[in-house]
Design an enzyme around this catalytic site. Structure first.
Site, PDB file in Angstrom:
ATOM      1  N   ASN A  10      -3.718   2.266 -11.992  1.00 17.43           N
ATOM      2  CA  ASN A  10      -3.313   3.202 -10.939  1.00 17.43           C
ATOM      3  C   ASN A  10      -2.437   4.272 -11.596  1.00 17.43           C
ATOM      4  O   ASN A  10      -1.293   3.996 -11.953  1.00 17.43           O
ATOM      5  CB  ASN A  10      -2.545   2.421  -9.858  1.00 17.43           C
ATOM      6  CG  ASN A  10      -1.861   3.331  -8.861  1.00 17.43           C
ATOM      7  OD1 ASN A  10      -2.212   4.504  -8.729  1.00 17.43           O
ATOM      8  ND2 ASN A  10      -0.877   2.783  -8.148  1.00 17.43           N
ATOM      9  N   LYS A  12      -1.068   6.767 -10.328  1.00 14.34           N
ATOM     10  CA  LYS A  12      -0.056   7.354  -9.426  1.00 14.34           C
ATOM     11  C   LYS A  12      -0.089   8.882  -9.570  1.00 14.34           C
ATOM     12  O   LYS A  12      -1.142   9.433  -9.866  1.00 14.34           O
ATOM     13  CB  LYS A  12       1.322   6.760  -9.708  1.00 14.34           C
ATOM     14  CG  LYS A  12       1.274   5.229  -9.734  1.00 14.34           C
ATOM     15  CD  LYS A  12       2.604   4.569  -9.645  1.00 14.34           C
ATOM     16  CE  LYS A  12       2.406   3.052  -9.636  1.00 14.34           C
ATOM     17  NZ  LYS A  12       3.594   2.318  -9.285  1.00 14.34           N
ATOM     18  N   HIS A  89      -1.132   1.021  -0.599  1.00 15.19           N
ATOM     19  CA  HIS A  89      -0.163   0.855  -1.692  1.00 15.19           C
ATOM     20  C   HIS A  89       1.247   1.062  -1.136  1.00 15.19           C
ATOM     21  O   HIS A  89       1.467   1.913  -0.275  1.00 15.19           O
ATOM     22  CB  HIS A  89      -0.452   1.860  -2.809  1.00 15.19           C
ATOM     23  CG  HIS A  89       0.368   1.586  -4.028  1.00 15.19           C
ATOM     24  ND1 HIS A  89       1.690   1.970  -4.122  1.00 15.19           N
ATOM     25  CD2 HIS A  89       0.078   0.952  -5.186  1.00 15.19           C
ATOM     26  CE1 HIS A  89       2.168   1.575  -5.298  1.00 15.19           C
ATOM     27  NE2 HIS A  89       1.205   0.951  -5.961  1.00 15.19           N
ATOM     28  N   GLU A  91       3.793   2.558  -2.125  1.00 13.22           N
ATOM     29  CA  GLU A  91       4.332   3.925  -2.192  1.00 13.22           C
ATOM     30  C   GLU A  91       3.679   4.823  -1.135  1.00 13.22           C
ATOM     31  O   GLU A  91       4.241   5.841  -0.739  1.00 13.22           O
ATOM     32  CB  GLU A  91       4.128   4.485  -3.617  1.00 13.22           C
ATOM     33  CG  GLU A  91       5.055   3.794  -4.616  1.00 13.22           C
ATOM     34  CD  GLU A  91       4.529   3.718  -6.034  1.00 13.22           C
ATOM     35  OE1 GLU A  91       3.588   4.464  -6.381  1.00 13.22           O
ATOM     36  OE2 GLU A  91       5.059   2.894  -6.810  1.00 13.22           O
ATOM     37  N   GLU A 151       1.037  -7.159  -4.332  1.00 11.49           N
ATOM     38  CA  GLU A 151       2.004  -6.437  -5.161  1.00 11.49           C
ATOM     39  C   GLU A 151       3.393  -6.543  -4.534  1.00 11.49           C
ATOM     40  O   GLU A 151       3.731  -5.762  -3.632  1.00 11.49           O
ATOM     41  CB  GLU A 151       1.625  -4.959  -5.257  1.00 11.49           C
ATOM     42  CG  GLU A 151       0.308  -4.690  -5.927  1.00 11.49           C
ATOM     43  CD  GLU A 151       0.274  -3.285  -6.512  1.00 11.49           C
ATOM     44  OE1 GLU A 151       0.139  -3.161  -7.734  1.00 11.49           O
ATOM     45  OE2 GLU A 151       0.399  -2.316  -5.750  1.00 11.49           O
ATOM     46  N   GLY A 157       6.933  -1.292 -10.889  1.00  9.84           N
ATOM     47  CA  GLY A 157       7.660  -0.309 -11.681  1.00  9.84           C
ATOM     48  C   GLY A 157       9.061  -0.733 -12.091  1.00  9.84           C
ATOM     49  O   GLY A 157       9.850   0.086 -12.561  1.00  9.84           O
ATOM     50  N   SER A 196       4.367  -4.548 -12.755  1.00 11.12           N
ATOM     51  CA  SER A 196       4.942  -4.595 -14.108  1.00 11.12           C
ATOM     52  C   SER A 196       4.116  -5.384 -15.128  1.00 11.12           C
ATOM     53  O   SER A 196       4.660  -5.969 -16.063  1.00 11.12           O
ATOM     54  CB  SER A 196       6.374  -5.141 -14.054  1.00 11.12           C
ATOM     55  OG  SER A 196       7.197  -4.270 -13.295  1.00 11.12           O
TER      56      SER A 196
HETATM   57  P1  PGA Z   1       3.459  -1.078 -12.180  1.00 15.93           P
HETATM   58  O1  PGA Z   1       2.759  -0.532 -10.844  1.00 15.93           O
HETATM   59  O2  PGA Z   1       2.410  -1.754 -12.983  1.00 15.93           O
HETATM   60  O3  PGA Z   1       3.991   0.158 -12.841  1.00 15.93           O
HETATM   61  O4  PGA Z   1       4.544  -2.017 -11.745  1.00 15.93           O
HETATM   62  C1  PGA Z   1       1.828  -1.317 -10.146  1.00 15.93           C
HETATM   63  C2  PGA Z   1       1.316  -0.531  -8.973  1.00 15.93           C
HETATM   64  O5  PGA Z   1       2.074   0.215  -8.362  1.00 15.93           O
HETATM   65  O6  PGA Z   1       0.137  -0.670  -8.617  1.00 15.93           O
END
Ligand code: PGA
Length: 237
Positions: A10, A12, A89, A91, A151, A157, A196
């Site tokens: 992803n 982002k 997601h 976010e 998640e 993150g 992560s």
């Molecule tokens: P990350 O993000 O691997 O940077 O923790 C995962 C995601 O948001 O799908």
């Protein structure tokens, strides 16, 4: 037992032009998925048309069309030949939206959906994880073409990976919920974990009862991403 371990990156909101070209030069016959920002979908679909890379969008509107400035519809994704979309997601959830409607539209159009769910830190700490997950799962009416991505928000993150025990507890609850609430579900739901994941922790986390990873930060480094694929994909489950 299946050896089919799904790995999605992803990007982002990171500029993806150079990144996509780097992937294209390295990817060979690797199977993976890349969820790219909307403006790059067309370029990505073109770059990877003869590869095993699946290109997907990071979000889609719950409206079919109309006066919804800034939103992108299922029909637009279809017009670009994009067959995969992520919905819910964390976010995106922060901005609000009708994820139940987006799921229905995407599924009706035959898109493959990665449906993201996960509890935040306060729900985790107060033992409310399952309540949050079931409320988010309740937006699903069928499992057609759906992968569920678990998640935990506190792991996205942050560099804090959920333990295999925590992941297994959540995934077992998810599988049970799907079994009880989604008609026709044989209990074979595909569940990814995200939060992560990197080349150093992927093998340990892959021991959990999951069918793949959704990776954010690490997907911005194609060599790292391909290393994760190499380390985890050939495992038998
Ligand atoms: P990350 O993000 O691997 O940077 O923790 C995962 C995601 O948001 O799908």
């Amino acid at each position: 037992m299946t050896s089919n371990f799904h790995i999605f990156g992803n990007f982002k909101m990171h500029a993806a032009g150079r990144l996509l070209r780097e992937y294209a030069s390295l990817v060979g016959d690797t199977r993976l998925g890349l969820l790219v920002p909307h403006p790059y979908l067309s370029q990505a679909a073109h770059l990877f048309q003869d590869t095993h890379v699946v290109v997907g969008a990071q979000s889609v509107s719950g409206h079919a069309q109309g006066a919804h400035t800034g939103q992108v519809s299922v029909g637009m994704l279809q017009e670009l030949g994009v067959g995969t979309v992520m919905i819910g997601h964390s976010e995106v959830r922060q901005q609000g939206g009708d994820f139940k409607a987006a799921l229905a539209l995407a599924q009706a159009a035959g898109l493959r959906v990665i449906y993201c769910i996960g509890e935040d830190i306060s729900a985790y700490e107060s033992g409310k994880r399952d309540d949050v997950l079931s409320a988010q799962l309740a937006d699903l009416t069928t499992l057609d073409q759906v992968m569920v991505a678990y998640e935990p928000v506190w792991s996205i993150g942050t560099g804090v990976v959920a333990s295999v025990d925590d992941i297994n507890a959540a995934v077992s609850m998810i599988r049970q919920w799907l079994l009880e609430n989604i008609p026709g579900n044989s209990g074979e739901a595909t569940v990814l974990y995200g939060g992560s994941i990197n080349e150093n922790n992927c093998e340990a986390v892959a021991d959990a009862d999951i069918n793949g990873f959704l990776m954010g930060g690490a997907s911005l480094k194609p060599k790292v991403m391909l290393e994760v694929v190499k380390l985890c994909k050939q495992r038998s489950y």
